[in-house]
Design an enzyme around this catalytic site. Structure first.
Site, mmCIF file in Angstrom:
data_model
loop_
_atom_site.group_PDB
_atom_site.id
_atom_site.type_symbol
_atom_site.label_atom_id
_atom_site.label_comp_id
_atom_site.label_asym_id
_atom_site.label_seq_id
_atom_site.Cartn_x
_atom_site.Cartn_y
_atom_site.Cartn_z
ATOM 1 N N HIS A 1 -4.626 -1.382 -4.179
ATOM 2 C CA HIS A 1 -5.988 -1.816 -3.796
ATOM 3 C C HIS A 1 -6.975 -1.577 -4.941
ATOM 4 C CE1 HIS A 1 -4.160 -2.079 0.096
ATOM 5 N NE2 HIS A 1 -4.050 -0.774 0.237
ATOM 6 N N SER B 1 0.832 -1.199 0.000
ATOM 7 C CA SER B 1 0.000 0.000 0.000
ATOM 8 C C SER B 1 0.873 1.258 0.000
ATOM 9 C CB SER B 1 -0.974 -0.048 1.182
ATOM 10 O OG SER B 1 -1.975 0.928 1.053
#
Length: 244
Positions: free
Chosen positions: A170, A134
């Site tokens: 994501h 991330s």
């Protein structure tokens, strides 16, 4: 023991729920450690939890995971001050650096305040394998989409730019991610780049993408570039190898 070329594995994954610990090493992170080529001793892996506010809980979960994995573990935090006397020397002594998720904007600000950005470039150029999830994927790129500023995603455009691309994380699990990333690339706010579904990662040697990887079936990676006619973005799925 440096890798044979500057190496980054940027992911939207890499850790999985543990049976004895909160975290266990996922196939993507295990692959990053294998890329370091360590033999005859435990690999040295350093965790940077800066994006999560240097959470002591995250540090504990990392060390538990590292014990389970058989790593020689360390961590580097910035709050309330760096916990090592020489950030560059510490990172250069590692085989792998693993960066956790959270606020990429906060990570970049703190790293620049303490010279971690410069140390990261030195470690990358020396062959220390850089990886993360991330925010720990976005940071290596020019920029991407982030919730650092609030629940409505916004662009971040001042990444470390070790890699001259944008990055979308994501991509399949948060509904704002895909359309915003594509629109930012289409309008030129972000350069062309690469995106990962949860459980997927991008392996770079130097500044070249050499392989798209996944640790779960169906997780994909994508190249996103501006359309030739200026009308939008073009998304191209990449051949993605499933790690076992």
């Amino acid at each position: 023991m440096p890798a044979d070329a500057p190496t980054i594995l940027a992911t939207s994954g890499g850790i999985v729920p543990g049976s004895r610990t909160r975290w266990s090493v996922g196939p993507l992170t295990q692959h990053a450690v294998e890329l370091a080529g360590v033999t005859g001793r435990a690999p040295r892996v350093c965790f940077l939890p800066t994006a999560g506010g240097d959470s002591s809980e995250s540090v504990r979960h990392f060390h538990d995971m590292a014990i389970e994995a058989g790593w020689h573990a360390s961590h580097l935090v910035c709050f309330p001050m760096p916990n090592v006397p020489d950030v560059t020397a510490h990172l250069l002594a590692q085989d792998v650096v693993w960066v956790g998720g959270g606020s990429v904007a906060g990570l970049l600000a703190m790293w620049r305040m303490h010279g971690v950005d410069v140390a990261m470039r030195a470690a990358w150029e020396a062959g220390v394998v850089l990886t993360g999830v991330s925010a720990g994927s976005l940071c290596w790129h020019v920029g991407g989409t982030t919730d650092s500023f609030g629940p409505d995603l916004r662009p971040v455009t001042d990444g470390l730019a070790l890699l001259p691309f944008s990055n979308g994380v994501h991509y399949d699990s948060e509904p704002q991610r895909r359309p915003l990333f594509q629109s930012l690339v289409a309008e030129g706010t972000l350069p062309a780049g690469f995106a990962t579904d949860d459980g997927a990662g991008l392996l770079y040697r130097g500044t070249e993408l050499v392989e798209a990887l996944a640790e779960r079936p169906g997780a994909g990676c994508y190249h996103v570039r501006p359309g030739a006619d200026g009308s939008g973005a073009v998304e191209t799925p990449l051949d993605t190898r499933l790690l076992r």
